[in-house]
Scaffold this motif. Structure first.
Motif, PDB file in Angstrom:
ATOM      1  N   TYR A  37      10.483  32.322 -28.869  1.00  0.00           N
ATOM      2  CA  TYR A  37       8.926  32.158 -28.763  1.00  0.00           C
ATOM      3  C   TYR A  37       7.603  30.902 -29.464  1.00  0.00           C
ATOM      4  O   TYR A  37       9.212  29.917 -30.372  1.00  0.00           O
ATOM      5  CB  TYR A  37       7.490  33.039 -29.311  1.00  0.00           C
ATOM      6  CG  TYR A  37       8.328  34.718 -29.298  1.00  0.00           C
ATOM      7  CD1 TYR A  37       7.478  34.885 -28.360  1.00  0.00           C
ATOM      8  CD2 TYR A  37       9.158  34.931 -29.221  1.00  0.00           C
ATOM      9  CE1 TYR A  37       7.388  36.421 -27.843  1.00  0.00           C
ATOM     10  CE2 TYR A  37       9.618  36.319 -29.629  1.00  0.00           C
ATOM     11  CZ  TYR A  37       8.725  36.867 -28.351  1.00  0.00           C
ATOM     12  OH  TYR A  37       8.885  38.268 -27.748  1.00  0.00           O
ATOM     13  N   ILE A  38       7.635  30.300 -28.133  1.00  0.00           N
ATOM     14  CA  ILE A  38       6.915  28.897 -28.714  1.00  0.00           C
ATOM     15  C   ILE A  38       5.783  28.203 -28.507  1.00  0.00           C
ATOM     16  O   ILE A  38       4.861  29.334 -28.109  1.00  0.00           O
ATOM     17  CB  ILE A  38       7.261  27.949 -27.150  1.00  0.00           C
ATOM     18  CG1 ILE A  38       8.637  27.864 -26.648  1.00  0.00           C
ATOM     19  CG2 ILE A  38       6.715  26.537 -26.810  1.00  0.00           C
ATOM     20  CD1 ILE A  38       9.770  27.259 -27.457  1.00  0.00           C
ATOM     21  N   ALA A  39       5.098  28.151 -29.645  1.00  0.00           N
ATOM     22  CA  ALA A  39       3.475  27.834 -29.756  1.00  0.00           C
ATOM     23  C   ALA A  39       3.070  26.379 -28.818  1.00  0.00           C
ATOM     24  O   ALA A  39       3.596  25.199 -29.342  1.00  0.00           O
ATOM     25  CB  ALA A  39       3.366  28.083 -31.083  1.00  0.00           C
ATOM     26  N   GLU A  40       2.168  26.399 -28.518  1.00  0.00           N
ATOM     27  CA  GLU A  40       1.630  25.060 -27.247  1.00  0.00           C
ATOM     28  C   GLU A  40       0.291  25.548 -28.171  1.00  0.00           C
ATOM     29  O   GLU A  40      -0.441  25.916 -27.957  1.00  0.00           O
ATOM     30  CB  GLU A  40       2.281  25.089 -26.171  1.00  0.00           C
ATOM     31  CG  GLU A  40       2.843  25.373 -25.677  1.00  0.00           C
ATOM     32  CD  GLU A  40       3.040  25.708 -24.054  1.00  0.00           C
ATOM     33  OE1 GLU A  40       4.215  25.332 -23.459  1.00  0.00           O
ATOM     34  OE2 GLU A  40       2.304  26.840 -23.558  1.00  0.00           O
ATOM     35  N   HIS A  41      -0.360  23.629 -28.040  1.00  0.00           N
ATOM     36  CA  HIS A  41      -1.206  23.057 -28.774  1.00  0.00           C
ATOM     37  C   HIS A  41      -1.634  22.061 -28.523  1.00  0.00           C
ATOM     38  O   HIS A  41      -0.413  20.906 -28.264  1.00  0.00           O
ATOM     39  CB  HIS A  41      -0.914  23.476 -30.391  1.00  0.00           C
ATOM     40  CG  HIS A  41      -2.673  22.688 -30.993  1.00  0.00           C
ATOM     41  ND1 HIS A  41      -4.032  23.211 -30.583  1.00  0.00           N
ATOM     42  CD2 HIS A  41      -3.330  22.055 -31.397  1.00  0.00           C
ATOM     43  CE1 HIS A  41      -4.234  23.362 -31.077  1.00  0.00           C
ATOM     44  NE2 HIS A  41      -3.926  21.928 -32.094  1.00  0.00           N
ATOM     45  N   ASN A  42      -2.555  21.753 -27.467  1.00  0.00           N
ATOM     46  CA  ASN A  42      -2.972  20.269 -26.899  1.00  0.00           C
ATOM     47  C   ASN A  42      -1.911  19.844 -25.845  1.00  0.00           C
ATOM     48  O   ASN A  42      -1.443  18.532 -25.710  1.00  0.00           O
ATOM     49  CB  ASN A  42      -3.348  19.684 -27.707  1.00  0.00           C
ATOM     50  CG  ASN A  42      -5.028  19.773 -28.184  1.00  0.00           C
ATOM     51  OD1 ASN A  42      -5.547  20.334 -27.680  1.00  0.00           O
ATOM     52  ND2 ASN A  42      -4.484  19.446 -29.675  1.00  0.00           N
ATOM     53  N   ASN A  43      -1.268  21.156 -24.880  1.00  0.00           N
ATOM     54  CA  ASN A  43      -0.549  20.535 -24.536  1.00  0.00           C
ATOM     55  C   ASN A  43       0.990  20.098 -24.330  1.00  0.00           C
ATOM     56  O   ASN A  43       1.172  19.357 -23.807  1.00  0.00           O
ATOM     57  CB  ASN A  43      -0.569  19.813 -23.060  1.00  0.00           C
ATOM     58  CG  ASN A  43      -1.759  20.318 -22.410  1.00  0.00           C
ATOM     59  OD1 ASN A  43      -2.155  21.230 -21.875  1.00  0.00           O
ATOM     60  ND2 ASN A  43      -2.954  20.233 -22.094  1.00  0.00           N
ATOM     61  N   ALA A  44       1.324  20.926 -25.928  1.00  0.00           N
ATOM     62  CA  ALA A  44       1.964  20.590 -26.742  1.00  0.00           C
ATOM     63  C   ALA A  44       3.248  21.007 -27.352  1.00  0.00           C
ATOM     64  O   ALA A  44       2.360  21.283 -28.005  1.00  0.00           O
ATOM     65  CB  ALA A  44       2.199  18.701 -27.350  1.00  0.00           C
ATOM     66  N   ARG A  69       3.751  17.655 -38.079  1.00  0.00           N
ATOM     67  CA  ARG A  69       1.862  16.343 -38.280  1.00  0.00           C
ATOM     68  C   ARG A  69       0.909  18.046 -38.287  1.00  0.00           C
ATOM     69  O   ARG A  69       0.238  17.734 -38.808  1.00  0.00           O
ATOM     70  CB  ARG A  69       2.323  15.547 -37.030  1.00  0.00           C
ATOM     71  CG  ARG A  69       3.219  14.029 -36.901  1.00  0.00           C
ATOM     72  CD  ARG A  69       3.198  14.044 -35.530  1.00  0.00           C
ATOM     73  NE  ARG A  69       3.677  15.100 -34.781  1.00  0.00           N
ATOM     74  CZ  ARG A  69       3.550  15.127 -33.355  1.00  0.00           C
ATOM     75  NH1 ARG A  69       3.672  13.524 -32.955  1.00  0.00           N
ATOM     76  NH2 ARG A  69       3.966  15.518 -32.479  1.00  0.00           N
ATOM     77  N   LEU A  70       1.078  19.449 -37.740  1.00  0.00           N
ATOM     78  CA  LEU A  70       0.574  20.222 -37.866  1.00  0.00           C
ATOM     79  C   LEU A  70       0.799  21.213 -38.764  1.00  0.00           C
ATOM     80  O   LEU A  70      -0.131  21.777 -38.496  1.00  0.00           O
ATOM     81  CB  LEU A  70       0.112  21.598 -36.458  1.00  0.00           C
ATOM     82  CG  LEU A  70       0.498  19.902 -35.111  1.00  0.00           C
ATOM     83  CD1 LEU A  70       1.003  20.706 -34.376  1.00  0.00           C
ATOM     84  CD2 LEU A  70      -1.122  19.486 -34.947  1.00  0.00           C
ATOM     85  N   GLN A  71       1.538  20.538 -40.106  1.00  0.00           N
ATOM     86  CA  GLN A  71       1.034  22.003 -41.444  1.00  0.00           C
ATOM     87  C   GLN A  71       0.296  22.266 -41.647  1.00  0.00           C
ATOM     88  O   GLN A  71      -0.341  20.625 -41.794  1.00  0.00           O
ATOM     89  CB  GLN A  71       2.546  21.636 -41.640  1.00  0.00           C
ATOM     90  CG  GLN A  71       4.333  22.018 -40.705  1.00  0.00           C
ATOM     91  CD  GLN A  71       4.989  21.386 -41.529  1.00  0.00           C
ATOM     92  OE1 GLN A  71       5.619  21.154 -42.489  1.00  0.00           O
ATOM     93  NE2 GLN A  71       6.606  21.575 -41.364  1.00  0.00           N
ATOM     94  N   GLY A  72      -0.035  22.587 -42.315  1.00  0.00           N
ATOM     95  CA  GLY A  72      -1.269  23.391 -43.092  1.00  0.00           C
ATOM     96  C   GLY A  72      -2.371  23.328 -42.476  1.00  0.00           C
ATOM     97  O   GLY A  72      -3.792  23.644 -43.541  1.00  0.00           O
ATOM     98  N   GLN A  73      -2.365  23.696 -40.992  1.00  0.00           N
ATOM     99  CA  GLN A  73      -3.607  24.574 -40.670  1.00  0.00           C
ATOM    100  C   GLN A  73      -3.808  25.598 -40.118  1.00  0.00           C
ATOM    101  O   GLN A  73      -4.555  26.209 -39.577  1.00  0.00           O
ATOM    102  CB  GLN A  73      -3.286  23.131 -39.213  1.00  0.00           C
ATOM    103  CG  GLN A  73      -3.882  21.792 -39.579  1.00  0.00           C
ATOM    104  CD  GLN A  73      -3.722  20.650 -38.467  1.00  0.00           C
ATOM    105  OE1 GLN A  73      -4.039  20.630 -37.231  1.00  0.00           O
ATOM    106  NE2 GLN A  73      -3.202  19.639 -38.456  1.00  0.00           N
TER     107      GLN A  73
END
Length: 150
Positions: A37-44, A69-73
């Motif tokens: 499964y893929i998680a996409e955020h802001n087209n990435a 770069r997105l860890q901890g959110q």
């Protein structure tokens, strides 16, 4: 964030998955037998996880990774909740995960997500990885097994 199954013919995000599991051989093996499964955020691609049917009524989370770069959110918790929903929809009654004995952050994370420690697979990483792994100043040797009922 949009979470979806990897599309047929689409390449899995190996660089991301290898951050969570450094064995390309093992990652390829469970990708072939499981569902990515893929998680996409802001087209990435922001994250990914892989589910693999285990023993009777159980499914195992083989890999979960969030772009550094997105860890901890809170994205990891979103992926876990999505994975649990997918497992329930698939009729599974138990959800399992394993992590290294030195993976302190992951052990806390999984327990905050409702998992309980159910066992230890001694020397798992010694048996299954050609190079010694180190994390938090310790050699990763044993797999700590956790699960939760669905």
């Amino acid at each position: 964030m949009n979470i979806r199954k990897l599309l047929p013919g689409e390449q899995p995000p190996m660089e991301l998955l290898l951050q969570a599991d450094p064995s390309e051989k093992l990652v390829k093996a469970y990708l072939a037998a499981g569902q990515c499964y893929i998680a996409e955020h802001n087209n990435a691609i922001a994250g990914a996880y892989v589910l693999l049917p285990a023993h009777s009524g159980a499914v195992e989370l083989m890999n979960i990774a969030i772009d550094e770069r997105l860890q901890g959110q809170g994205l990891g918790k979103q992926l876990i909740h999505h994975a649990i929903s997918e497992a329930k929809a698939g009729g599974y009654t138990s959800f399992e995960v394993g992590t290294g004995n030195s993976s302190v952050g992951q052990l806390v994370f999984y327990q905050k997500c409702g998992f309980r420690i159910t066992g230890v697979d001694r020397d798992f990483f010694v048996r299954n990885y050609s190079e010694p792994l180190y994390e938090n100043g310790l050699q990763v040797m044993d797999m700590i097994r956790l699960s939760q009922s669905l």
